[in-house]
Design a protein around this motif. Structure first.
Motif, PDB file in Angstrom:
ATOM      1  N   THR A  70       0.774  -1.329  -0.204  1.00 16.49           N
ATOM      2  CA  THR A  70      -0.086   0.042   0.182  1.00 16.49           C
ATOM      3  C   THR A  70       0.839   1.249   0.066  1.00 16.49           C
ATOM      4  O   THR A  70       0.565   2.171  -0.654  1.00 16.49           O
ATOM      5  N   LEU A  71       1.859   1.306   0.553  1.00 18.78           N
ATOM      6  CA  LEU A  71       2.901   2.282   0.782  1.00 18.78           C
ATOM      7  C   LEU A  71       3.293   2.511  -0.564  1.00 18.78           C
ATOM      8  O   LEU A  71       3.514   3.805  -1.104  1.00 18.78           O
ATOM      9  N   VAL A  72       3.758   1.479  -1.297  1.00 19.51           N
ATOM     10  CA  VAL A  72       4.301   1.755  -2.712  1.00 19.51           C
ATOM     11  C   VAL A  72       3.236   2.415  -3.530  1.00 19.51           C
ATOM     12  O   VAL A  72       3.467   3.252  -4.372  1.00 19.51           O
ATOM     13  N   ILE A  73       2.012   1.899  -3.738  1.00 18.46           N
ATOM     14  CA  ILE A  73       0.739   2.305  -4.346  1.00 18.46           C
ATOM     15  C   ILE A  73       0.556   3.891  -4.109  1.00 18.46           C
ATOM     16  O   ILE A  73       0.444   4.776  -4.892  1.00 18.46           O
ATOM     17  N   MET A  74       0.548   4.182  -2.729  1.00 18.92           N
ATOM     18  CA  MET A  74       0.477   5.730  -2.106  1.00 18.92           C
ATOM     19  C   MET A  74       1.499   6.386  -2.782  1.00 18.92           C
ATOM     20  O   MET A  74       1.112   7.798  -2.987  1.00 18.92           O
ATOM     21  N   ILE A  75       2.763   6.301  -2.580  1.00 19.91           N
ATOM     22  CA  ILE A  75       3.825   7.047  -3.145  1.00 19.91           C
ATOM     23  C   ILE A  75       3.638   7.043  -4.742  1.00 19.91           C
ATOM     24  O   ILE A  75       3.984   8.278  -5.311  1.00 19.91           O
ATOM     25  N   LEU A  81       0.246  12.456  -9.272  1.00 11.04           N
ATOM     26  CA  LEU A  81      -1.059  13.322  -8.919  1.00 11.04           C
ATOM     27  C   LEU A  81      -0.489  14.873  -8.599  1.00 11.04           C
ATOM     28  O   LEU A  81      -0.873  15.789  -8.994  1.00 11.04           O
ATOM     29  N   SER A  82       0.925  14.826  -7.845  1.00 13.09           N
ATOM     30  CA  SER A  82       1.368  15.990  -7.533  1.00 13.09           C
ATOM     31  C   SER A  82       1.876  16.703  -8.969  1.00 13.09           C
ATOM     32  O   SER A  82       2.149  17.824  -8.846  1.00 13.09           O
ATOM     33  N   MET A  83       2.094  16.068  -9.869  1.00 13.33           N
ATOM     34  CA  MET A  83       2.420  16.757 -11.279  1.00 13.33           C
ATOM     35  C   MET A  83       1.127  17.670 -11.847  1.00 13.33           C
ATOM     36  O   MET A  83       1.269  18.535 -12.616  1.00 13.33           O
ATOM     37  N   GLN A  84      -0.065  17.298 -11.699  1.00 13.24           N
ATOM     38  CA  GLN A  84      -1.243  18.011 -11.901  1.00 13.24           C
ATOM     39  C   GLN A  84      -1.951  18.839 -10.890  1.00 13.24           C
ATOM     40  O   GLN A  84      -2.779  19.650 -11.140  1.00 13.24           O
ATOM     41  N   TYR A  85      -1.509  18.839  -9.488  1.00 14.23           N
ATOM     42  CA  TYR A  85      -2.086  19.727  -8.597  1.00 14.23           C
ATOM     43  C   TYR A  85      -1.657  21.161  -8.503  1.00 14.23           C
ATOM     44  O   TYR A  85      -0.369  21.138  -8.491  1.00 14.23           O
ATOM     45  N   ALA A  86      -2.624  21.843  -8.202  1.00 10.89           N
ATOM     46  CA  ALA A  86      -2.025  23.361  -7.850  1.00 10.89           C
ATOM     47  C   ALA A  86      -2.152  23.627  -6.409  1.00 10.89           C
ATOM     48  O   ALA A  86      -3.285  23.643  -5.916  1.00 10.89           O
ATOM     49  N   ALA A  87      -1.035  23.789  -5.850  1.00 10.12           N
ATOM     50  CA  ALA A  87      -1.132  24.397  -4.220  1.00 10.12           C
ATOM     51  C   ALA A  87      -1.433  25.741  -3.779  1.00 10.12           C
ATOM     52  O   ALA A  87      -0.611  26.465  -3.620  1.00 10.12           O
ATOM     53  N   ASN A  88      -2.717  25.910  -4.661  1.00 12.28           N
ATOM     54  CA  ASN A  88      -3.098  27.562  -4.448  1.00 12.28           C
ATOM     55  C   ASN A  88      -4.509  27.441  -3.959  1.00 12.28           C
ATOM     56  O   ASN A  88      -5.242  26.832  -4.638  1.00 12.28           O
ATOM     57  N   THR A  89      -5.177  28.335  -3.218  1.00 12.09           N
ATOM     58  CA  THR A  89      -6.377  28.271  -2.437  1.00 12.09           C
ATOM     59  C   THR A  89      -7.407  28.682  -3.463  1.00 12.09           C
ATOM     60  O   THR A  89      -8.369  28.225  -3.257  1.00 12.09           O
ATOM     61  N   LEU A 109      -6.098   7.297 -10.622  1.00 10.73           N
ATOM     62  CA  LEU A 109      -5.076   7.801  -9.696  1.00 10.73           C
ATOM     63  C   LEU A 109      -5.670   8.534  -8.516  1.00 10.73           C
ATOM     64  O   LEU A 109      -5.316   8.198  -7.555  1.00 10.73           O
ATOM     65  N   ARG A 110      -6.807   9.386  -8.645  1.00 11.21           N
ATOM     66  CA  ARG A 110      -7.349  10.167  -7.465  1.00 11.21           C
ATOM     67  C   ARG A 110      -7.941   9.253  -6.541  1.00 11.21           C
ATOM     68  O   ARG A 110      -7.700   9.225  -5.282  1.00 11.21           O
ATOM     69  N   TYR A 111      -8.853   8.358  -7.224  1.00 12.30           N
ATOM     70  CA  TYR A 111      -9.657   7.123  -6.221  1.00 12.30           C
ATOM     71  C   TYR A 111      -8.575   6.321  -5.648  1.00 12.30           C
ATOM     72  O   TYR A 111      -8.878   5.961  -4.665  1.00 12.30           O
ATOM     73  N   ALA A 112      -7.685   5.861  -6.341  1.00  9.24           N
ATOM     74  CA  ALA A 112      -6.666   4.997  -5.767  1.00  9.24           C
ATOM     75  C   ALA A 112      -5.958   5.772  -4.604  1.00  9.24           C
ATOM     76  O   ALA A 112      -5.645   5.095  -3.547  1.00  9.24           O
ATOM     77  N   HIS A 113      -5.524   6.848  -4.657  1.00  6.45           N
ATOM     78  CA  HIS A 113      -4.717   7.442  -3.754  1.00  6.45           C
ATOM     79  C   HIS A 113      -5.704   7.883  -2.426  1.00  6.45           C
ATOM     80  O   HIS A 113      -5.473   7.639  -1.234  1.00  6.45           O
ATOM     81  N   ALA A 114      -6.799   8.430  -2.686  1.00  3.79           N
ATOM     82  CA  ALA A 114      -7.688   8.689  -1.570  1.00  3.79           C
ATOM     83  C   ALA A 114      -8.262   7.558  -0.843  1.00  3.79           C
ATOM     84  O   ALA A 114      -8.159   7.472   0.501  1.00  3.79           O
ATOM     85  N   LEU A 217       6.850  13.611   3.791  1.00  2.00           N
ATOM     86  CA  LEU A 217       6.717  12.528   4.711  1.00  2.00           C
ATOM     87  C   LEU A 217       6.577  10.864   4.285  1.00  2.00           C
ATOM     88  O   LEU A 217       7.086  10.292   4.849  1.00  2.00           O
ATOM     89  N   PRO A 218       5.986  10.853   2.966  1.00  2.00           N
ATOM     90  CA  PRO A 218       5.971   9.415   2.778  1.00  2.00           C
ATOM     91  C   PRO A 218       7.411   8.670   2.736  1.00  2.00           C
ATOM     92  O   PRO A 218       7.534   7.728   2.892  1.00  2.00           O
ATOM     93  N   PHE A 219       8.333   9.840   2.121  1.00  2.00           N
ATOM     94  CA  PHE A 219       9.599   9.221   2.136  1.00  2.00           C
ATOM     95  C   PHE A 219      10.293   9.101   3.557  1.00  2.00           C
ATOM     96  O   PHE A 219      11.403   8.325   3.575  1.00  2.00           O
ATOM     97  N   VAL A 220       9.631   9.856   4.609  1.00  2.00           N
ATOM     98  CA  VAL A 220      10.335   9.606   5.747  1.00  2.00           C
ATOM     99  C   VAL A 220       9.864   8.201   6.426  1.00  2.00           C
ATOM    100  O   VAL A 220      10.506   7.445   7.156  1.00  2.00           O
ATOM    101  N   ILE A 221       8.569   8.128   6.040  1.00  2.00           N
ATOM    102  CA  ILE A 221       7.959   6.923   6.280  1.00  2.00           C
ATOM    103  C   ILE A 221       8.683   5.579   5.827  1.00  2.00           C
ATOM    104  O   ILE A 221       9.176   4.611   6.384  1.00  2.00           O
ATOM    105  N   VAL A 222       8.993   5.747   4.464  1.00  2.00           N
ATOM    106  CA  VAL A 222       9.871   4.749   3.871  1.00  2.00           C
ATOM    107  C   VAL A 222      11.101   4.426   4.687  1.00  2.00           C
ATOM    108  O   VAL A 222      11.713   3.145   4.897  1.00  2.00           O
ATOM    109  N   GLY A 223      11.649   5.700   5.069  1.00  2.00           N
ATOM    110  CA  GLY A 223      13.181   5.334   5.899  1.00  2.00           C
ATOM    111  C   GLY A 223      12.766   4.634   7.122  1.00  2.00           C
ATOM    112  O   GLY A 223      13.550   3.938   7.663  1.00  2.00           O
ATOM    113  N   VAL A 224      11.780   5.281   7.889  1.00  2.00           N
ATOM    114  CA  VAL A 224      11.682   4.510   9.353  1.00  2.00           C
ATOM    115  C   VAL A 224      11.013   2.998   9.005  1.00  2.00           C
ATOM    116  O   VAL A 224      11.219   2.013   9.965  1.00  2.00           O
TER     117      VAL A 224
END
Length: 441
Positions: A70-75, A81-89, A109-114, A217-224
Motif C-alpha cells: 500500500t505504501l508503494v501504491i500511495m507514493i 498526482l502532484s504533477m497536476q495539482y496546484a497548491a493554491n487556494t 489515480l485520485r480514487y486509488a490515492h484517496a 513525509l511518505p519518504f520519511v515513512i520509507v526510511g522508518v
C-alpha cells in the motif's frame, strides 16, 4: 598490530582487491558481476529467501507485507498526482476536478490515492491489533514496536495533511479545527498555530506548507520502515504461540513458504482494493468535501476521516480543551511504554485467558470510540465517549500491570514444532510418548 611485509605487499598490490570481492552464488554472469561488487542480491536472498521464520504463522502475519504494498501504491499515485495539482487556494479545488475529468486516468489515480489512505489504515490497524494480541511488543522486540508506533503517527500526520489538499469544505474546516488544538498548549501553543498556518488563518501559506509536508513525509515513512524491517530481522518474528524457536524444526525458510502465502494475501487484498476504487470510490469519504472551501460557511457537523475518529472522540470526551488535547496525545504516546506496562512473561493472549477477554473488550471499546467520534458532540454520545476513554487508558495503566502480577497463564507448548504436530495444540506430552499428527477438522 603492525602489518608485516607480506601484508603490506597485499595491501599495495592492486590485484589483491579481487580476493576481497564477495563470493556470489548468483548464476547469471551479469548479475553475479554486480553482486560481487555490491551484494544486494545476496542480501535479499539471505534476508528474504533463506531467512528462518517460525513455521506457524497465520494470515495475520500477511498485513506487514500488505502495508508495504500500500505504501508503494500511495507514493506512486501521489507523485503522479502532484504533477497536476496546484497548491493554491484559488486553484486547488479546480485542479482536483481537472484531474478527475480531463487528465488521462486521473480519476483512477485520485480514487486509488484517496481510498489507498483508508486501506492503509485498515491494514495497519489490523497489523497493530495482531501485535497487541500476540504480544509482539514484548522483549526483545520493544524497539521494533516503538518504530511501528512512530510509523503510525507519521501516517496520521501525512493523512491529515493530504485531507486538506482537495480544499473542500471538510478540508478547510478540518484543518482549522485540528490546527487550533495546538493553541491549548501553554506558552508555545499560539506560536505553533501561527507557524502551521503561515499567518493568522488557514489560507494559501497553510496549503503550501501542507502540500510540501504531505509530499515529504511518505519518504520519511520509507526510511522508518527500513529501520522497522532491520529491527525485525535482528530479533526475528514473533509467532501465534509467542515462544521463541528452539531448533531448526521450529522454523522454515521465508521463501517459498511465506512468499507464496504473502502473494496470495496480496492478490485478495488488491481485489478488495479494486472493488472499493471501482464500485464504491466515495463510500469512505465525506460529501461536503465536494463543496469548495468557504471560510464564511461552517458545516453543520465537522468530522475528520474515519481513521481519526477514535482519537477525535477521546479529544471531545473532556470539556476542557487542554485536557482533551493531552488525553488525545496520551492515547498515542502510551503505546510507546506498553512493553513496560505489560510485564507478563507470556506473550500470546492464547495462554492468558483473562487478559484475552479484557483485550477483546478493549477492541470493542475502540470500535465504539470510532462510532462515537462520528456523532455530534452531544448526549448521550459524550457520556459514551467518556466511559470508553476511561476504559482505553485503564486497560493499559491498570488492567495489564495488574494481570501481569496475578493472572495464572495456561501451560506453554514445549516448542513450535511440537505445537504444530501434536493433536491438542502442543502441550507437554507424557514421558515416552510420541507426537501424533493433528486430526483433520
Amino acid at each position: 598490530m603492525a602489518a608485516g611485509p607480506h601484508d603490506q605487499h597485499e595491501l599495495s598490490d592492486p590485484d589483491s582487491d579481487v580476493r576481497h570481492m564477495h563470493d556470489s552464488k548468483v548464476q547469471n554472469p551479469v548479475l553475479r558481476w554486480i553482486d560481487q561488487r555490491m551484494p544486494v542480491i545476496s542480501m535479499i536472498q539471505l534476508e528474504y529467501g533463506s531467512f528462518p521464520t517460525p513455521r506457524n504463522f497465520n494470515y495475520f502475519w500477511n498485513f506487514g507485507a500488505l502495508a508495504m504494498v500500500t505504501l508503494v501504491i500511495m507514493i506512486a499515485t501521489g507523485v503522479v498526482l502532484s504533477m497536476q495539482y496546484a497548491a493554491n487556494t484559488h486553484l486547488a479545488f479546480d485542479s482536483v476536478e481537472r484531474i478527475m475529468r480531463d487528465v488521462n486516468y486521473g480519476w483512477l489515480l485520485r480514487y486509488a490515492h484517496a481510498n489507498g489512505a483508508s486501506m492503509f489504515f485498515i491494514v495497519v490497524y489490523i497489523h497493530m491489533w495482531r501485535s497487541l494480541y500476540y504480544g509482539s511488543y514484548k522483549s526483545p522486540r520493544e524497539l521494533l514496536w516503538m518504530l511501528g508506533v512512530v510509523l503510525f503517527i507519521l501516517m496520521m500526520a501525512t493523512a491529515f495533511m493530504g485531507y486538506v489538499l482537495p480544499w473542500g469544505q471538510m478540508s478547510f474546516w478540518g484543518a482549522t479545527v485540528i490546527t487550533n488544538l495546538f493553541s491549548a498548549l501553554p506558552v508555545v501553543g499560539e506560536h505553533i498555530v501561527t507557524w502551521l498556518w503561515g499567518g493568522f488563518s488557514v489560507d494559501n501559506p497553510t496549503l503550501n506548507r501542507f502540500f510540501s509536508l504531505h509530499f515529504l513525509l511518505p519518504f520519511v515513512i520509507v526510511g522508518v520502515t527500513f529501520l522497522h524491517v532491520v529491527a525485525l530481522h535482528i530479533t526475528g518474528s514473533n509467532n501465534p504461540l509467542g515462544i521463541e524457536p528452539k531448533t531448526k524444526k521450529d522454523t522454515i525458510p521465508f521463501h517459498p513458504y511465506y512468499t507464496i502465502k504473502d502473494s496470495f494475501g496480496i492478490v485478495v487484498y488488491l481485489v478488495v482494493f479494486a472493488i472499493l476504487v471501482f464500485f464504491m470510490p466515495n463510500y469512505l469519504g465525506h460529501p461536503d468535501n465536494y463543496i469548495p472551501a468557504n471560510p464564511l460557511v461552517t458545516p453543520a457537523h465537522i468530522v475528520p476521516e474515519w481513521y481519526f475518529l477514535p482519537f477525535y472522540a477521546i479529544l471531545r470526551a473532556v470539556p476542557n480543551k487542554l485536557g482533551g488535547v493531552v488525553l488525545m496525545g496520551g492515547a498515542l504516546l502510551i503505546l510507546f511504554v506498553l512493553p513496560w506496562l505489560d510485564s507478563s512473561p507470556v506473550r500470546s493472549m492464547r495462554f492468558r485467558p483473562i487478559a484475552k477477554w479484557l483485550f477483546l473488550v478493549w477492541t470493542v471499546n475502540f470500535g465504539v470510540l470510532m462510532w462515537v467520534g462520528g456523532k455530534p458532540a452531544e448526549q448521550p454520545y459524550i457520556l459514551i465517549a467518556q466511559i470508553c476513554t476511561a476504559y482505553y487508558f485503564a486497560y493499559f495503566l491498570v488492567i495489564l500491570p495488574f494481570l501481569a502480577k496475578f493472572e495464572r497463564p495456561l501451560p506453554l507448548p514445549e516448542s513450535i514444532a511440537r505445537a504444530v504436530l501434536t493433536r491438542k495444540g502442543g502441550g507437554p506430552l507424557p514421558a515416552g510418548a510420541t507426537a501424533k499428527p493433528m486430526e483433520k477438522a
